[in-house]
Design a protein around this motif. Structure first.
Motif, mmCIF file in Angstrom:
data_model
loop_
_atom_site.group_PDB
_atom_site.id
_atom_site.type_symbol
_atom_site.label_atom_id
_atom_site.label_comp_id
_atom_site.label_asym_id
_atom_site.label_seq_id
_atom_site.Cartn_x
_atom_site.Cartn_y
_atom_site.Cartn_z
ATOM 1 N N LEU A 80 0.828 -1.205 0.000
ATOM 2 C CA LEU A 80 0.000 0.000 0.000
ATOM 3 C C LEU A 80 0.866 1.260 0.000
ATOM 4 N N LEU A 123 -3.718 -2.302 -6.702
ATOM 5 C CA LEU A 123 -4.228 -1.703 -5.471
ATOM 6 C C LEU A 123 -5.172 -2.666 -4.762
ATOM 7 N N ALA A 127 -4.628 -4.437 -1.109
ATOM 8 C CA ALA A 127 -5.657 -4.340 -0.065
ATOM 9 C C ALA A 127 -6.191 -5.713 0.301
ATOM 10 N N ALA A 137 -8.431 3.470 0.083
ATOM 11 C CA ALA A 137 -7.033 3.849 -0.141
ATOM 12 C C ALA A 137 -6.930 4.808 -1.327
ATOM 13 N N VAL A 167 -1.436 5.942 5.182
ATOM 14 C CA VAL A 167 -1.165 4.569 4.723
ATOM 15 C C VAL A 167 -1.133 3.618 5.914
ATOM 16 N N SER A 171 -3.467 0.456 6.286
ATOM 17 C CA SER A 171 -2.842 -0.868 6.435
ATOM 18 C C SER A 171 -3.326 -1.554 7.707
#
Length: 187
Positions: A80, A123, A127, A137, A167, A171
């Motif tokens: 990420l 992405l 995720a 995100a 981030v 996360s």
């Protein structure tokens, strides 16, 4: 077997992209593109039906480039964070293209088939396959990026620290539990 764009269409799109990168959306007109290519504006319409098609071709290029940047970044340690950094670099390097890609409704029906999904795939993988977390995100990255591009943060704001904090929060959230699982959404 479908043919790709003609060499002249590719030349037109390249000229449009160059004008966009140099001058922003105001510089992107069919007349200006024709001048750059060395033809009359009416000749462009033999290769692209209208300005929307030109913009969609440029946006498709942007998505393809973003997909490549994401794929290259995703192989790193924290996916990420790496994808966020790639997103930020892309936008900073191509601010007018970035705005064309993100500031109005996306003409999906005019884009190259699959290019948006290709850009989103790294992405979503970063995720943990959770499309909702990937959207969150992306929303964070877009918000930070557009605020940075427009100079909306106060002078001296530590944007690198803000990116790291965002981030880290995303996360830590991790993928959402599946529907029906304890703590997951109900069906």
């Amino acid at each position: 077997m479908a043919e790709g764009p003609s060499p002249r269409a590719r030349q037109i799109v390249a000229a449009g992209r160059a004008l966009l990168e140099e001058e922003g959306p105001a510089g992107l007109s069919m007349r200006r593109v024709a001048e750059r290519v060395g033809v009359r504006a009416a000749s462009l319409y033999k290769h692209l039906p209208d300005k929307a098609a030109l913009e969609a071709a440029i946006i498709s290029q942007g998505f393809a480039e973003l997909a490549d940047a994401f794929a290259a970044a995703a192989g790193g340690g924290e996916p990420l964070a790496a994808i966020g950094a790639a997103y930020r670099r892309f936008a900073a390097g191509h601010p007018h293209l970035y705005r064309l890609m993100t500031e109005r409704p996306l003409p999906r029906e005019l884009l190259d088939p699959g290019v948006e999904a290709r850009a989103a795939a790294p992405l979503v993988a970063a995720a943990g396959g959770d499309a909702d977390l990937a959207r969150a995100a992306w929303a964070f990255a877009h918000g930070m990026t557009i605020l940075e591009l427009t100079g909306r943060f106060p002078p001296g704001a530590d944007l690198d620290a803000a990116w790291r904090a965002g981030v880290a929060a995303l996360s830590a959230a991790g993928p959402a539990p599946p529907a029906g699982a304890p703590g997951g959404p109900s069906a």
